[in-house]
Motif scaffolding. Structure first.
Motif, PDB file in Angstrom:
ATOM      1  N   GLY A 105      -2.554   5.057 -10.656  1.00 60.54           N
ATOM      2  CA  GLY A 105      -1.564   4.863 -11.708  1.00 60.54           C
ATOM      3  C   GLY A 105      -0.124   4.839 -11.230  1.00 60.54           C
ATOM      4  N   LYS A 106       0.109   4.789  -9.930  1.00 60.85           N
ATOM      5  CA  LYS A 106       1.469   4.782  -9.385  1.00 60.85           C
ATOM      6  C   LYS A 106       1.903   3.360  -9.059  1.00 60.85           C
ATOM      7  N   ALA A 133       5.255   3.244  -1.875  1.00 63.74           N
ATOM      8  CA  ALA A 133       5.413   2.756  -0.508  1.00 63.74           C
ATOM      9  C   ALA A 133       6.747   3.181   0.091  1.00 63.74           C
ATOM     10  N   SER A 134       7.818   3.113  -0.677  1.00 66.56           N
ATOM     11  CA  SER A 134       9.124   3.490  -0.135  1.00 66.56           C
ATOM     12  C   SER A 134       9.193   4.984   0.137  1.00 66.56           C
ATOM     13  N   SER A 171      -6.360   1.939  -7.072  1.00 62.45           N
ATOM     14  CA  SER A 171      -5.882   2.181  -8.432  1.00 62.45           C
ATOM     15  C   SER A 171      -4.369   2.102  -8.560  1.00 62.45           C
ATOM     16  N   ALA A 172      -3.678   1.758  -7.494  1.00 60.69           N
ATOM     17  CA  ALA A 172      -2.219   1.614  -7.546  1.00 60.69           C
ATOM     18  C   ALA A 172      -1.872   0.373  -8.356  1.00 60.69           C
ATOM     19  N   ILE A 173      -0.661   0.345  -8.879  1.00 55.88           N
ATOM     20  CA  ILE A 173      -0.246  -0.703  -9.814  1.00 55.88           C
ATOM     21  C   ILE A 173       0.920  -1.511  -9.240  1.00 55.88           C
ATOM     22  N   ILE A 174       0.832  -2.816  -9.393  1.00 61.02           N
ATOM     23  CA  ILE A 174       1.961  -3.695  -9.087  1.00 61.02           C
ATOM     24  C   ILE A 174       2.481  -4.185 -10.429  1.00 61.02           C
ATOM     25  N   SER A 175       3.751  -3.903 -10.730  1.00 60.68           N
ATOM     26  CA  SER A 175       4.293  -4.287 -12.029  1.00 60.68           C
ATOM     27  C   SER A 175       4.802  -5.723 -11.983  1.00 60.68           C
ATOM     28  N   GLY A 176       4.680  -6.395 -13.099  1.00 56.07           N
ATOM     29  CA  GLY A 176       5.139  -7.775 -13.214  1.00 56.07           C
ATOM     30  C   GLY A 176       4.095  -8.634 -13.902  1.00 56.07           C
ATOM     31  N   ASP A 177       4.380  -9.912 -13.970  1.00 56.23           N
ATOM     32  CA  ASP A 177       3.470 -10.857 -14.602  1.00 56.23           C
ATOM     33  C   ASP A 177       2.245 -11.064 -13.712  1.00 56.23           C
ATOM     34  N   ARG A 178       1.072 -10.843 -14.277  1.00 57.55           N
ATOM     35  CA  ARG A 178      -0.191 -10.903 -13.538  1.00 57.55           C
ATOM     36  C   ARG A 178      -0.375 -12.237 -12.793  1.00 57.55           C
ATOM     37  N   LYS A 179      -0.137 -13.338 -13.471  1.00 56.88           N
ATOM     38  CA  LYS A 179      -0.355 -14.652 -12.863  1.00 56.88           C
ATOM     39  C   LYS A 179       0.592 -14.902 -11.694  1.00 56.88           C
ATOM     40  N   MET A 206      -4.298  -2.875  -7.725  1.00 62.12           N
ATOM     41  CA  MET A 206      -4.603  -3.405  -6.389  1.00 62.12           C
ATOM     42  C   MET A 206      -6.056  -3.888  -6.337  1.00 62.12           C
ATOM     43  N   LYS A 207      -6.933  -3.236  -7.077  1.00 63.20           N
ATOM     44  CA  LYS A 207      -8.345  -3.635  -7.118  1.00 63.20           C
ATOM     45  C   LYS A 207      -8.489  -5.032  -7.711  1.00 63.20           C
ATOM     46  N   GLU A 208      -7.806  -5.277  -8.829  1.00 62.74           N
ATOM     47  CA  GLU A 208      -7.862  -6.593  -9.474  1.00 62.74           C
ATOM     48  C   GLU A 208      -7.239  -7.665  -8.577  1.00 62.74           C
TER      49      GLU A 208
END
Length: 150
Positions: free
Chosen positions: A16-17, A23-24, A43-51, A138-140
């Motif tokens: 959920g981070k 990373a920083s 399970s880490a998250i990258i924020s932004g538009d999925r596509k 990150m999994k997706e």
């Protein structure tokens, strides 16, 4: 895997981070000479538009040098190796100081038995449901890049 003493490592849980913030923080710690382990990297998250995130990473993964493809940059598809590559980008990894720091970093998919009872360091992160932009785990992302073993 070499024998790991969990008492030597600062352990971060990526569940959920936000990837960039984690990373920083981790890059700063390893540059200070500390050993760092990240668990649950999938399970880490990258924020932004999925596509747009998927499109950007597919571009990075598929980059090829026309003259010699072996000289192309390598971007992994596995979530733990992808996280490690992102952190490497925040280190001066070509200099001795950065190489030493990079060796002190361990990233894991899931939670290994060694770190079951380890003290987990918390970092500040927004709840993904509070973000209106959207996010992808990150999994997706790894699945969309072609890694399907998780």
């Amino acid at each position: 895997m070499d024998s790991i003493n969990p008492n030597d490592y600062e352990v971060f849980d990526a569940k959920g981070k936000i990837v960039g913030r984690l990373a920083s923080t981790v890059a700063k710690r390893v540059l200070q000479g500390k050993k760092v382990a990240i668990i649950n990297s999938e399970s880490a998250i990258i924020s932004g538009d999925r596509k747009s995130i998927i499109k950007g990473y597919k571009t990075k993964v598929n980059l090829m040098n026309k003259v010699n493809p072996d000289h192309s940059p390598y971007w992994p598809r596995r979530p733990d190796m992808l996280m490690k590559r992102i952190i490497r980008g925040m280190l001066p990894y070509r200099k001795p100081r950065g190489k030493a720091a990079y060796r002190n970093l361990r990233v894991f998919i899931g939670e290994p038995e060694v770190f079951k009872n380890a003290k987990i360091i918390e970092i500040e992160s927004k709840d993904p449901r509070d973000m209106y932009v959207g996010y992808i785990t990150m999994k997706e992302l790894s699945r969309s890049l072609g890694y399907d073993k998780i």
